[in-house]
Design a protein around this motif. Structure first.
Motif, PDB file in Angstrom:
ATOM      1  N   HIS A 120      16.629  62.049 -45.280  1.00 20.05           N
ATOM      2  CA  HIS A 120      17.124  61.092 -46.272  1.00 20.05           C
ATOM      3  C   HIS A 120      18.102  60.110 -45.618  1.00 20.05           C
ATOM      4  CE1 HIS A 120      15.260  62.966 -49.800  1.00 20.05           C
ATOM      5  NE2 HIS A 120      15.468  64.107 -49.171  1.00 20.05           N
ATOM      6  N   ARG A 121      17.647  59.473 -44.540  1.00 24.16           N
ATOM      7  CA  ARG A 121      18.462  58.473 -43.829  1.00 24.16           C
ATOM      8  C   ARG A 121      17.536  57.361 -43.342  1.00 24.16           C
ATOM      9  NH1 ARG A 121      19.934  59.757 -39.351  1.00 24.16           N
ATOM     10  NH2 ARG A 121      18.912  61.772 -39.003  1.00 24.16           N
ATOM     11  N   ILE A 122      16.867  56.711 -44.270  1.00 26.81           N
ATOM     12  CA  ILE A 122      15.846  55.745 -43.875  1.00 26.81           C
ATOM     13  C   ILE A 122      16.419  54.587 -43.072  1.00 26.81           C
ATOM     14  CG2 ILE A 122      15.972  54.394 -46.034  1.00 26.81           C
ATOM     15  CD1 ILE A 122      12.867  54.147 -45.793  1.00 26.81           C
ATOM     16  N   ASP A 123      17.628  54.127 -43.412  1.00 29.22           N
ATOM     17  CA  ASP A 123      18.229  53.006 -42.674  1.00 29.22           C
ATOM     18  C   ASP A 123      18.519  53.394 -41.235  1.00 29.22           C
ATOM     19  OD1 ASP A 123      18.105  51.349 -44.886  1.00 29.22           O
ATOM     20  OD2 ASP A 123      20.158  51.795 -45.548  1.00 29.22           O
ATOM     21  N   ASP A 124      19.003  54.633 -41.040  1.00 34.97           N
ATOM     22  CA  ASP A 124      19.296  55.102 -39.687  1.00 34.97           C
ATOM     23  C   ASP A 124      18.013  55.192 -38.861  1.00 34.97           C
ATOM     24  OD1 ASP A 124      21.958  55.296 -40.310  1.00 34.97           O
ATOM     25  OD2 ASP A 124      21.915  57.458 -40.693  1.00 34.97           O
ATOM     26  N   VAL A 125      16.957  55.744 -39.480  1.00 36.23           N
ATOM     27  CA  VAL A 125      15.691  55.902 -38.760  1.00 36.23           C
ATOM     28  C   VAL A 125      15.139  54.538 -38.351  1.00 36.23           C
ATOM     29  CG1 VAL A 125      13.278  56.634 -38.969  1.00 36.23           C
ATOM     30  CG2 VAL A 125      15.103  58.116 -39.820  1.00 36.23           C
ATOM     31  N   LEU A 126      15.071  53.603 -39.294  1.00 32.92           N
ATOM     32  CA  LEU A 126      14.559  52.277 -38.966  1.00 32.92           C
ATOM     33  C   LEU A 126      15.501  51.524 -38.031  1.00 32.92           C
ATOM     34  CD1 LEU A 126      13.091  51.209 -42.419  1.00 32.92           C
ATOM     35  CD2 LEU A 126      11.823  51.657 -40.315  1.00 32.92           C
ATOM     36  N   GLY A 127      16.740  51.985 -37.924  1.00 34.80           N
ATOM     37  CA  GLY A 127      17.683  51.413 -36.967  1.00 34.80           C
ATOM     38  C   GLY A 127      17.552  52.002 -35.580  1.00 34.80           C
ATOM     39  N   GLY A 128      16.555  52.882 -35.386  1.00 37.50           N
ATOM     40  CA  GLY A 128      16.295  53.441 -34.061  1.00 37.50           C
ATOM     41  C   GLY A 128      16.763  54.854 -33.846  1.00 37.50           C
ATOM     42  N   ASP A 129      17.301  55.518 -34.890  1.00 36.70           N
ATOM     43  CA  ASP A 129      17.755  56.897 -34.747  1.00 36.70           C
ATOM     44  C   ASP A 129      16.573  57.836 -34.995  1.00 36.70           C
ATOM     45  OD1 ASP A 129      19.033  59.295 -34.623  1.00 36.70           O
ATOM     46  OD2 ASP A 129      20.420  58.936 -36.293  1.00 36.70           O
ATOM     47  N   LEU A 130      15.772  58.051 -33.950  1.00 38.82           N
ATOM     48  CA  LEU A 130      14.553  58.862 -34.059  1.00 38.82           C
ATOM     49  C   LEU A 130      14.717  60.254 -33.467  1.00 38.82           C
ATOM     50  CD1 LEU A 130      11.881  56.179 -33.045  1.00 38.82           C
ATOM     51  CD2 LEU A 130      12.481  56.941 -35.341  1.00 38.82           C
ATOM     52  N   ASP A 131      15.915  60.585 -32.997  1.00 39.61           N
ATOM     53  CA  ASP A 131      16.097  61.839 -32.266  1.00 39.61           C
ATOM     54  C   ASP A 131      15.712  63.069 -33.092  1.00 39.61           C
ATOM     55  OD1 ASP A 131      16.935  60.645 -29.926  1.00 39.61           O
ATOM     56  OD2 ASP A 131      19.032  60.604 -30.520  1.00 39.61           O
ATOM     57  N   GLU A 132      16.149  63.133 -34.346  1.00 37.09           N
ATOM     58  CA  GLU A 132      15.862  64.311 -35.162  1.00 37.09           C
ATOM     59  C   GLU A 132      14.354  64.460 -35.392  1.00 37.09           C
ATOM     60  OE1 GLU A 132      17.032  66.303 -39.517  1.00 37.09           O
ATOM     61  OE2 GLU A 132      17.971  64.434 -38.871  1.00 37.09           O
ATOM     62  N   LEU A 133      13.693  63.361 -35.707  1.00 35.08           N
ATOM     63  CA  LEU A 133      12.249  63.395 -35.928  1.00 35.08           C
ATOM     64  C   LEU A 133      11.504  63.816 -34.671  1.00 35.08           C
ATOM     65  CD1 LEU A 133      11.561  60.189 -38.058  1.00 35.08           C
ATOM     66  CD2 LEU A 133      10.753  62.482 -38.614  1.00 35.08           C
ATOM     67  N   LEU A 134      11.818  63.193 -33.548  1.00 30.66           N
ATOM     68  CA  LEU A 134      11.084  63.472 -32.320  1.00 30.66           C
ATOM     69  C   LEU A 134      11.359  64.877 -31.808  1.00 30.66           C
ATOM     70  CD1 LEU A 134      11.365  60.053 -30.433  1.00 30.66           C
ATOM     71  CD2 LEU A 134       9.500  60.924 -31.842  1.00 30.66           C
ATOM     72  N   ALA A 135      12.594  65.355 -31.949  1.00 31.92           N
ATOM     73  CA  ALA A 135      12.907  66.726 -31.522  1.00 31.92           C
ATOM     74  C   ALA A 135      12.104  67.738 -32.327  1.00 31.92           C
ATOM     75  CB  ALA A 135      14.405  66.993 -31.679  1.00 31.92           C
ATOM     76  N   ALA A 136      11.969  67.498 -33.639  1.00 33.15           N
ATOM     77  CA  ALA A 136      11.187  68.411 -34.484  1.00 33.15           C
ATOM     78  C   ALA A 136       9.711  68.372 -34.113  1.00 33.15           C
ATOM     79  CB  ALA A 136      11.375  68.042 -35.951  1.00 33.15           C
TER      80      ALA A 136
END
Length: 356
Positions: free
Chosen positions: A325-341
């Motif tokens: 639930h952090r869509i702005d962060d993800v689209l801002g380039g914060d992909l670490d949590e997604l990619l690690a999973a």
């Protein structure tokens, strides 16, 4: 597993001897080959030696414990055993992962292609959002982004955009992004406030080197034409744009972003090599490997891999059921949590396959 690890350590020791052998040192290519293999085995050997050391210390502490020491020494042994067992559990998790076959492309740079799909102008805007997301993620990693070709729309999006991401381990992380990305939001072009669903496809290709793909010049048709687009004294005046058609496969690549015809040709050839390499690898994989159910990062472009829902502020990856639930962060380039999973899920699936 321990037998495999011991075999790796034995090979590591053999390579150490070969690297120091004067006859090998005299043959630079042979020495480089042995040195590269030695470096690849080093992380596995270091973990295995740590595992053996911890296991030995646990055995020694248990032997001391069996001698019925006084209360003070017993307490010290119990504390040390707790710490050592925790280290062993961590090593037990890490060692099987180190033995998994490595993807030979993981160390390569990446060529990414984003195309607006269903949704018209809104899909093109979303393609632009994805391009900026990956560019910002690359910046966070210290990677370089080079635009190779683009077909921009008048309202700021892309019908398609192709770009290079250069940096250590770029493919090993970005390869999980291949597939169909879906967005749910109220478009800027929507006056009634209705939520629309649009999509864009992302293709992730390891950059091919000249030696990877043999391309016969006779198999290429190269056309030049005047670049189109906004601005620039060269636009529509000089034939600097390049279109390359690979006749045996029908693949077509074009580039018009540079003012130099030569630079446009170099960029187009880079994309063509990557596409031909990916095509050959996919054909080989289809021929020799059974489909893996629930595979992470399968690269199927028709697969809906992720949804970006703006009204709810969430991003959901459908392959692993993860919602952030952090869509702005993800689209801002914060992909670490997604990619690690995704990496963890992929490793678990491959371990399961190996065990079966």
């Amino acid at each position: 597993m321990l037998e495999q690890l011991q075999a790796v350590e034995d090979k590591y020791k053999e390579l150490e001897s070969l690297i120091a052998d004067p006859s090998v040192l005299a043959d630079i290519e042979r020495w480089q080959s042995y040195n590269k293999e030695h470096a690849q085995l080093a992380p596995i050997v270091a973990k295995y030696r740590a595992y053996k050391s911890v296991t030995q210390q646990i055995a020694e502490d248990k032997a001391l414990f069996d001698e019925q020491p006084d209360d003070e020494l017993r307490h010290l042994i119990e504390e040390e055993l707790t710490e050592l067992n925790a280290q062993k559990e961590e090593l037990d998790r890490e060692l099987p992962l180190l033995l998994l076959p490595k993807d030979p492309n993981d160390a390569r740079n990446v060529i990414m292609e984003i195309r607006g799909g269903v949704g018209g102008d809104e899909a093109a805007l979303f393609a632009g959002d994805l391009f900026r997301m990956y560019s910002r993620y690359a910046e966070r990693q210290g990677w370089r982004v080079e635009l190779l070709s683009q077909n921009a729309t008048e309202i700021g999006g892309f019908k398609e955009v192709t770009f290079l991401v250069a940096g250590a381990g770029a493919y090993s992380r970005l390869k999980y992004e291949s597939g169909t990305h879906r967005v749910q939001r109220v478009p800027v072009t929507e006056s009634g406030g209705r939520i629309h669903t649009s999509a864009a496809t992302v293709a992730v290709l390891p950059e091919a080197e000249d030696v990877d793909v043999a391309i016969d010049a006779k198999d290429l048709r190269i056309d030049t034409y005047c670049a189109s687009g906004a601005g620039g004294q060269y636009v529509n005046r000089t034939e600097t744009a390049i279109r390359i058609t690979h006749l045996p496969t029908g693949l077509v690549v074009q580039c018009q972003d540079e003012k130099s015809q030569l630079k446009n040709k170099e960029k187009a050839m880079k994309v063509l090599r990557a596409r031909l390499k990916a095509r050959a690898e996919q054909e080989q994989a289809d021929a020799v490997a059974a489909d893996r159910k629930h595979q992470v990062g399968s690269g199927d472009r028709s697969e809906r891999i992720r949804t970006y829902n703006f009204p709810q502020g969430r991003v959901t990856d459908h392959r692993i059921g993860l919602t952030i639930h952090r869509i702005d962060d993800v689209l801002g380039g914060d992909l670490d949590e997604l990619l690690a999973a995704l990496i963890t899920a992929d490793q678990a699936e491959r371990l399961k396959q190996v065990n079966e």
